[in-house]
Design a protein around this motif. Sequence first.
Motif, short mmCIF file in Angstrom:
data_model
loop_
_atom_site.label_atom_id
_atom_site.label_comp_id
_atom_site.label_asym_id
_atom_site.label_seq_id
_atom_site.Cartn_x
_atom_site.Cartn_y
_atom_site.Cartn_z
N ASP A 1 0.93 -1.47 0.07
CA ASP A 1 -0.01 -0.26 -0.14
C ASP A 1 0.76 1.34 -0.09
O ASP A 1 0.37 2.58 -0.30
N TYR A 2 2.18 0.99 0.13
CA TYR A 2 3.00 2.53 0.41
C TYR A 2 4.14 2.52 -0.40
O TYR A 2 5.04 3.25 -0.09
N SER A 3 4.06 1.85 -1.67
CA SER A 3 5.08 1.93 -2.78
C SER A 3 4.13 2.09 -4.14
O SER A 3 3.10 1.51 -4.15
N ARG A 4 4.87 2.60 -5.10
CA ARG A 4 4.31 2.64 -6.36
C ARG A 4 2.82 3.02 -6.59
O ARG A 4 2.61 3.96 -5.81
N ASP A 5 2.03 2.72 -7.42
CA ASP A 5 0.71 3.21 -7.61
C ASP A 5 -0.09 3.58 -6.44
O ASP A 5 -0.60 4.55 -6.34
N PRO A 6 -0.19 2.67 -5.62
CA PRO A 6 -0.94 2.87 -4.25
C PRO A 6 -0.49 3.94 -3.35
O PRO A 6 -1.25 4.75 -2.77
N TRP A 7 0.82 4.16 -3.44
CA TRP A 7 1.36 5.28 -2.60
C TRP A 7 0.82 6.85 -3.26
O TRP A 7 0.58 7.67 -2.60
N GLU A 8 0.66 6.89 -4.59
CA GLU A 8 0.02 7.93 -5.36
C GLU A 8 -1.24 8.58 -4.68
O GLU A 8 -1.42 9.83 -4.82
N THR A 9 -2.03 7.70 -4.07
CA THR A 9 -3.39 8.03 -3.65
C THR A 9 -3.38 7.90 -2.23
O THR A 9 -4.57 7.88 -1.84
N SER A 10 -2.45 7.33 -1.71
CA SER A 10 -2.53 7.21 -0.13
C SER A 10 -2.67 8.46 0.58
O SER A 10 -1.92 9.46 0.59
N PRO A 11 -3.55 8.34 1.58
CA PRO A 11 -3.75 9.57 2.61
C PRO A 11 -2.43 9.83 3.39
O PRO A 11 -2.58 10.84 3.69
N TYR A 12 -1.52 8.67 3.71
CA TYR A 12 -0.34 9.14 4.13
C TYR A 12 0.87 9.86 3.51
O TYR A 12 1.51 10.68 4.03
N ASN A 13 0.52 9.83 2.19
CA ASN A 13 1.38 10.60 1.11
C ASN A 13 1.14 12.06 1.53
O ASN A 13 0.07 12.63 1.43
N PRO A 14 2.44 12.86 1.84
CA PRO A 14 2.24 14.18 2.24
C PRO A 14 1.55 15.34 1.29
O PRO A 14 0.79 16.05 1.62
N ILE A 15 1.44 14.73 -0.15
CA ILE A 15 0.66 15.54 -1.14
C ILE A 15 -0.72 15.20 -0.91
O ILE A 15 -1.40 15.84 -1.77
N ASN A 16 -1.09 14.25 -0.48
CA ASN A 16 -2.65 14.05 -0.21
C ASN A 16 -3.38 14.27 1.24
O ASN A 16 -4.46 13.56 1.51
N ASN A 17 -2.62 14.77 2.12
CA ASN A 17 -3.16 15.19 3.18
C ASN A 17 -3.03 16.76 3.73
O ASN A 17 -2.08 17.35 3.27
N THR B 1 3.80 18.00 5.40
CA THR B 1 4.42 18.43 4.18
C THR B 1 5.49 17.44 4.01
O THR B 1 5.83 16.64 4.83
N GLN B 2 6.11 17.50 2.87
CA GLN B 2 7.06 16.32 2.54
C GLN B 2 8.20 16.59 3.39
O GLN B 2 8.94 15.69 4.11
N GLY B 3 8.55 18.01 3.74
CA GLY B 3 9.71 18.40 4.70
C GLY B 3 9.34 17.94 5.83
O GLY B 3 10.27 17.41 6.95
N GLU B 4 8.33 18.21 6.57
CA GLU B 4 8.08 17.87 7.92
C GLU B 4 8.04 16.47 8.26
O GLU B 4 8.34 15.76 9.31
N SER B 5 7.42 15.59 7.04
CA SER B 5 7.30 14.11 7.42
C SER B 5 8.44 13.34 7.00
O SER B 5 8.52 12.26 7.27
N GLY B 6 9.43 13.82 6.18
CA GLY B 6 10.36 13.05 5.76
C GLY B 6 9.97 11.84 4.80
O GLY B 6 10.68 11.08 4.30
N LEU B 7 8.61 11.93 4.19
CA LEU B 7 8.16 11.04 3.21
C LEU B 7 7.90 11.93 1.77
O LEU B 7 7.60 12.97 1.68
N ALA B 8 8.53 11.11 0.84
CA ALA B 8 8.67 11.49 -0.72
C ALA B 8 7.13 11.53 -1.05
O ALA B 8 6.31 10.68 -0.53
N ALA B 9 6.78 12.30 -2.25
CA ALA B 9 5.47 12.02 -3.00
C ALA B 9 5.78 10.79 -3.89
O ALA B 9 4.34 10.24 -4.29
#
Length: 448
Positions: free
Chosen positions: A124-140, A144-152
């Motif tokens: 759920d957390y890589s490839r296509d599913p990550w692009e729409t995941s609520p945990y993805n910083p661009i989706n919540n 932000t990416q900087g605050e979370s350390g998570l990439a888009a």
Amino acid sequence: MGGAAGAGGVGGGAPIQPSGDNPWYWEMNGSLVLLVGGSDQDNLFQIADLETHLDDIAAAGGNYVRNTMSSRDEGDMHPFAEVSAGTYDLDQWNDAYWTRFDDFLSWTAERSIVVQIEVWDRFDYSRDPWETSPYNPINNVNYTQGESGLAADYPNHPGQNEQPFFKTVPDLEDNQVVRQHQEAVVDKLLSYSLSFGHVLYTLDNETGADPAWGAYWSTWIKQGAQAANVVVHTTEMWDNHDVTSTVHYNTYDHPELYSFADISQNTHQVGELHWDRVLEVRQILDSAPWPISNVKIYGADGASYGDTADAIERFWRNLLGGLASSRFHRPPAGIGLSNDAGPHLQAVRLVEERARFWDLAPHNELLGQRDTDEAYLAAKPGELYVLYFTDGGSVTIDLSGSPATFRLAWVDFAQSAWSNESQVTGDQTVTVDALGSGPQVAVLDVAQ
């Protein structure tokens, strides 16, 4: 919904736990139980017509399902509230998602079906599913990416372990920005599941994460259960296909964290090696036994990890090898609850009329004139023998020291009935010929 103190098993009885009489197996409501099943999806609580599917599982003799807390398939809901198109607030819940989960737990309890949850599914957390995941910083709206350390974007297979989502715990990157939401969703899950006593907890699906990740979540879940006056049972599912490899000892050697093992990845093995690895794991755990699960048996015609015959062979080797639970994996990687699977689930219940698997142990040493992977035997020598041929054949069984006369009967898979009963004189080595080709199961018990 708050977790009920002292949650019981199905029907309000004692919850599932390793048996005090035989800790290789589970007991629930005070009785030993063998768990078998086959279902058509991983995140079962998300499917349409769920009650019908559960009815079909129960009708086939199944009492065991897998449930990943996954949201990557079309039509799946996410646990968080969607505040605008494709944007989520991780501090608000999607009530419809949690109602699905609560209904699933209630409906499985009503049917005496044990649920093995997988809390995190790396896919759920890589490839296509990550692009729409609520945990993805661009989706919540929460970080932000900087605050979370998570990439888009994480375009590689999750087996590459590039996703910091699985490194948030204190002993790794101690990422509190993300972990607070992970902890909240696990607490929300427990607020439902701890009210039920028919739930087992696997932390991950096929993980290659640092062992500190699983250790943290096992401890978190057990502490939550303790606060609700509930005892729960957890394990980790490692990705490595060799279940005797060092990484699996992160489960085997840590009873303070885990209380059962899942060796699903062993069903990537075929033939005698599959059986040998089951026995090796039993030997590893022999000084302090606990239940061994196989929540997904791979193999289906056209699949990558063995064909339908392989799936059926793995199922019966698991049972004769002493596993506490076995479930056919969902299509297309497994045969699920197909017409191929159903007769074998029903056959298990037929065999149980004469031989309880927890009364037996693997005893291939009693077989003679056996070719590699031809036949397997579980027995209580002198009283009960269950013989499985993978594809017809002929072997001898050493019945010496057992003067009784035995009843030999074969499973008719098509009719879910006994066939070709005969008597066998004990205290000798006897030859047993399969009735034909294909899988064959026979039971020898003392004639009345």
